[in-house]
Design a protein around this motif. Structure first.
Motif, PDB file in Angstrom:
ATOM      1  N   ASP A 114       0.819  -1.212   0.000  1.00 37.47           N
ATOM      2  CA  ASP A 114       0.000   0.000   0.000  1.00 37.47           C
ATOM      3  C   ASP A 114       0.856   1.267   0.000  1.00 37.47           C
ATOM      4  O   ASP A 114       0.588   2.198  -0.748  1.00 37.47           O
ATOM      5  N   VAL A 115       1.885   1.314   0.838  1.00 38.63           N
ATOM      6  CA  VAL A 115       2.727   2.505   0.926  1.00 38.63           C
ATOM      7  C   VAL A 115       3.465   2.736  -0.388  1.00 38.63           C
ATOM      8  O   VAL A 115       3.632   3.871  -0.830  1.00 38.63           O
ATOM      9  N   ARG A 137       2.371   1.926  -3.379  1.00 34.80           N
ATOM     10  CA  ARG A 137       1.381   2.454  -4.323  1.00 34.80           C
ATOM     11  C   ARG A 137       1.064   3.928  -4.033  1.00 34.80           C
ATOM     12  O   ARG A 137       0.888   4.737  -4.950  1.00 34.80           O
ATOM     13  N   ILE A 138       0.986   4.277  -2.760  1.00 33.85           N
ATOM     14  CA  ILE A 138       0.728   5.670  -2.381  1.00 33.85           C
ATOM     15  C   ILE A 138       1.891   6.551  -2.829  1.00 33.85           C
ATOM     16  O   ILE A 138       1.684   7.631  -3.385  1.00 33.85           O
ATOM     17  N   ALA A 196       1.698   7.135  -6.527  1.00 42.83           N
ATOM     18  CA  ALA A 196       0.627   8.074  -6.859  1.00 42.83           C
ATOM     19  C   ALA A 196       1.045   9.508  -6.528  1.00 42.83           C
ATOM     20  O   ALA A 196       0.770  10.435  -7.302  1.00 42.83           O
ATOM     21  N   LEU A 197       1.721   9.702  -5.406  1.00 34.95           N
ATOM     22  CA  LEU A 197       2.197  11.039  -5.044  1.00 34.95           C
ATOM     23  C   LEU A 197       3.205  11.557  -6.068  1.00 34.95           C
ATOM     24  O   LEU A 197       3.191  12.736  -6.418  1.00 34.95           O
ATOM     25  N   LEU A 246       0.438   4.937   7.808  1.00 33.50           N
ATOM     26  CA  LEU A 246      -0.717   4.049   7.789  1.00 33.50           C
ATOM     27  C   LEU A 246      -0.752   3.292   9.101  1.00 33.50           C
ATOM     28  O   LEU A 246       0.259   2.742   9.537  1.00 33.50           O
ATOM     29  N   ALA A 262      -5.291   6.473   7.312  1.00 40.33           N
ATOM     30  CA  ALA A 262      -4.064   7.168   6.942  1.00 40.33           C
ATOM     31  C   ALA A 262      -3.986   8.474   7.722  1.00 40.33           C
ATOM     32  O   ALA A 262      -4.963   9.198   7.830  1.00 40.33           O
ATOM     33  N   SER A 293      -1.657  12.068   8.212  1.00 39.49           N
ATOM     34  CA  SER A 293      -0.628  12.896   7.604  1.00 39.49           C
ATOM     35  C   SER A 293      -0.243  13.965   8.602  1.00 39.49           C
ATOM     36  O   SER A 293      -1.096  14.650   9.156  1.00 39.49           O
TER      37      SER A 293
END
Length: 91
Positions: free
Chosen positions: A21-22, A24-25, A28-29, A62, A82, A84
């Motif tokens: 997941d991290v 993929r994040i 995307a960023l 996460l 999540a 931030s």
């Protein structure tokens, strides 16, 4: 008629691997025009650090939500949350 339960073959599962997941994040960023830099992320990491276009740094972490046992059957799945936080010391 009764429905039979079949085991899910992990190799054929449509669900993505949660350890990635991290990664993929972070990917995307990196594709966002509003993000300046993103640190490398590896499968199993608990978060990713990035800096937006204005230069403010953030850590996106996460965490897993603890199960809520009130009025729910055992084994109920809960979505990860999540968080931030800014790393900018001027805030």
């Amino acid at each position: 008629m009764t429905a039979e339960s079949t085991a899910i073959d992990p190799g054929k599962s449509p669900l993505p691997d949660a350890d990635h997941d991290v990664v993929r994040i972070a990917e995307a960023l990196r594709r966002s025009p509003h993000i300046r830099t993103v640190d490398d992320a590896s499968p199993g990491d608990e978060g990713v650090w990035f800096r937006d276009a204005s230069g403010v740094g953030y850590a996106l972490s996460l965490i897993t939500v603890e199960p809520i046992l009130v009025d729910e059957p055992p084994g109920e799945a809960h979505a990860p949350v999540a968080l931030s936080t800014s790393r900018d010391s001027s805030c």
